[in-house]
Design an enzyme around this catalytic site. Structure first.
Site, PDB file in Angstrom:
ATOM      1  N   LYS A  43      52.878  46.977  45.586  1.00  0.00           N
ATOM      2  CA  LYS A  43      53.078  45.938  44.581  1.00  0.00           C
ATOM      3  C   LYS A  43      54.616  45.575  44.202  1.00  0.00           C
ATOM      4  O   LYS A  43      55.028  44.866  43.715  1.00  0.00           O
ATOM      5  CB  LYS A  43      52.442  46.116  43.363  1.00  0.00           C
ATOM      6  CG  LYS A  43      50.967  45.938  43.357  1.00  0.00           C
ATOM      7  CD  LYS A  43      50.432  44.579  43.754  1.00  0.00           C
ATOM      8  CE  LYS A  43      48.926  44.461  43.719  1.00  0.00           C
ATOM      9  NZ  LYS A  43      48.674  43.087  43.998  1.00  0.00           N
TER      10      LYS A  43
HETATM   11  C1  LIG Z   1      46.382  51.020  44.282  1.00  0.00           C
HETATM   12  C2  LIG Z   1      46.041  49.402  44.668  1.00  0.00           C
HETATM   13  N1  LIG Z   1      45.099  49.323  45.825  1.00  0.00           N
HETATM   14  C3  LIG Z   1      44.891  48.294  46.212  1.00  0.00           C
HETATM   15  C4  LIG Z   1      45.203  46.732  45.425  1.00  0.00           C
HETATM   16  C5  LIG Z   1      44.961  45.510  45.784  1.00  0.00           C
HETATM   17  O1  LIG Z   1      45.847  44.861  46.357  1.00  0.00           O
HETATM   18  P1  LIG Z   1      45.956  43.306  46.357  1.00  0.00           P
HETATM   19  O2  LIG Z   1      46.009  42.934  44.823  1.00  0.00           O
HETATM   20  O3  LIG Z   1      47.139  43.021  47.103  1.00  0.00           O
HETATM   21  O4  LIG Z   1      44.590  42.732  46.818  1.00  0.00           O
HETATM   22  C6  LIG Z   1      46.083  47.030  44.424  1.00  0.00           C
HETATM   23  C7  LIG Z   1      46.495  46.157  43.819  1.00  0.00           C
HETATM   24  O5  LIG Z   1      47.169  46.201  42.804  1.00  0.00           O
HETATM   25  C8  LIG Z   1      46.514  48.363  44.025  1.00  0.00           C
HETATM   26  O6  LIG Z   1      47.557  48.529  42.900  1.00  0.00           O
END
Ligand SMILES: Cc1ncc(COP(=O)(O)O)c(C=O)c1O
Length: 471
Positions: A43
């Site tokens: 992020k």
């Molecule tokens: C630890 C973690 N895994 C997966 C995701 C999912 O990613 P995305 O929001 O890009 O779909 C996030 C998003 O905040 C995350 O913090």
């Protein structure tokens, strides 16, 4: 000099590392280690891009305030970039997020508001609504809005996708990623599809309960992946950051498999990663198993396991929720449930039932010789739909409710949800029966809820545990 003028130069550009795959796995699997980015997650890229684009458009001005509702990592990305660029940051975070995440945000100087997670989308105290209100009321406030902000997938289209294409010299054939806001899979996937003339297949890895992969949206335990739907949410709106047209397939992965996968990755490969990385790796291994050595799978590992030491890497936490089977040589709590009993729904009432209805159900239980107590919660239950541990918000017992009606503090037409006593204690199915019996006896409790993989699968009382221990 081999030095950077700004920490922001250290966002992204994360390495690919080959995972060990089981004997006979068709294709190699490479993990993209997003926890090696400056702020520790996938992020960072999104925080940087959203802030820089808002600066360009004038939505965020010098001295302004960055506001967001976030499960944590986007908050870190935003807080880190805001600190580096001199903005104030206000982050609204769920009370279900790990304490480590909240502490990290505060350490970056962000103001953190811990709100109630698990509310229906329309509720004024839903985290998104709180954040939107704060952004509006704060002079110079700017709501990052990662769920609908095109610069979220845009960040991955501009950086993650090109990095993977370059690192694999165009050999990637399959991308596997969790879907939270959808930013990672949509931006990265779109870039890779365009670069490969549509050849790269894009696969979402999703908690089984999440609605993206066809689940009913009940609560689950892998943070930040998937999409939860509160039973009272009227219109379930999916994020605009999730471009479904980019995704070829979605594989549902149970919480247990995700959590056991990250424990194995840490112990066997030295990769300490978060729960959603376990979901993604479990899916990637499944995908790779059906491929050939000419294929190449890249799987996104979004963050570090350090943020989850008190949960996913804590045996007590796992055992409490029923994610570990415990010591098989000893009688365990779950052994007290017969096969039949496990298939029966938990003695339970919806919180919108009336006190009158609850009294009827409680008397019926008493007549059958069962403990006249019912768990109460907001979810509908039935075959295949057990309440999650967090959905059991209270109980009613015959004694308590009849007394309340008798003294006039409750009326038969009242909602049962307005007359709740504390929830029953919960024990993981793998917990030793003997210690649990001792605890129930000491606390004078007649029933406890048994959890398996985080969901309530039945009730046990001292009598069942004693019978089990005698066998
Ligand atoms: C630890 C973690 N895994 C997966 C995701 C999912 O990613 P995305 O929001 O890009 O779909 C996030 C998003 O905040 C995350 O913090």
């Amino acid at each position: 000099m081999e030095a950077h003028e700004s920490l922001l130069d250290l966002i992204g550009n994360t390495p690919l590392v080959r995972l060990r795959t089981p004997e006979g796995t068709g294709a190699p699997v490479y993990a993209k280690l997003e926890y090696l980015s400056a702020g520790g997650s996938v992020k960072d890229r999104v925080g940087l891009r959203m802030i820089e684009e808002a600066e360009k458009s004038g939505a965020l001005k010098p001295g302004g305030t960055v506001v967001e509702a976030t499960s944590g990592n986007t908050g870190v990305g935003l807080a880190m970039v805001a600190a580096s660029k001199g903005y104030r940051a206000i982050l609204v975070i769920s009370d279900k997020a790990s304490t480590e995440k909240v502490a990290t945000l505060r350490a970056y100087g962000a103001e953190v508001l811990v709100g109630r997670g698990g509310l229906p989308a329309e509720h004024p105290e839903h985290l998104f609504n709180v954040a939107a209100r704060i952004a509006e009321e704060t002079p110079g406030g700017w709501l990052a809005g990662q769920y609908d902000n095109p610069d979220n997938p845009g960040a991955h289209y501009a950086s993650t996708g090109p990095e993977i294409w370059r690192q694999t010299e165009g050999r990637i054939t399959h991308l596997v990623s969790c879907v939270g806001t959808g930013g990672t899979i949509s931006g990265t996937g779109r870039f890779l599809k365009e670069a490969s003339d549509g050849k790269v297949r894009v696969i979402g890895a999703d908690p089984t309960a999440s609605v993206y992969g066809g689940g009913d949206g009940r609560p689950y335990f892998v943070e930040a992946a998937g999409h939860f739907r509160h039973p009272e949410t009227v219109e379930d709106v999916w994020p605009k950051s999730f471009h479904q047209d980019v995704v070829d397939d979605i594989l549902p992965i149970g919480d247990r498999e995700s959590l056991l996968t990250i424990r194995r990755l840490a112990r066997e490969e030295g990769l300490l990663v978060g729960g959603s990385a376990g979901t993604a790796v479990a899916a990637a291994l499944r995908v790779a198993a059906g491929l050939t050595p000419q294929d190449l799978v890249v799987v996104m590992l979004p963050d570090s396991g350090k943020q989850y030491l008190s949960k996913y890497f804590n045996d007590d936490w796992l055992l409490h929720l029923g994610f570990l089977d415990g010591d098989e040589s000893l009688p365990r709590v779950g052994d007290a449930l017969s096969g039949d009993r496990r298939e029966q729904p938990l003695p339970y009432l919806h919180h919108h039932s009336t006190v009158g209805r609850a009294l009827e159900a409680l008397r019926a239980r008493q007549a059958q010789g069962d403990d006249p107590v019912l768990s109460v919660g907001p979810c509908p239950i039935g075959p295949g739909r057990q309440p999650a541990a967090s959905e059991l918000v209270g109980t009613v017992s015959l004694e308590q409710l009849a007394a309340a009606v008798a003294d006039g503090s409750a009326a038969p037409g009242d909602l049962v949800g307005d007359h709740l006593a504390a929830p029953l204690p919960q024990f993981g199915a793998g917990r030793p029966a003997e210690a649990t019996l001792a605890e129930l006896t000491e606390r004078g409790l007649s029933s406890a809820v048994v959890l398996y993989d985080g969901y309530a699968v039945g009730l046990v009382g001292p009598a069942e545990l004693r019978a089990l221990l005698k066998d």
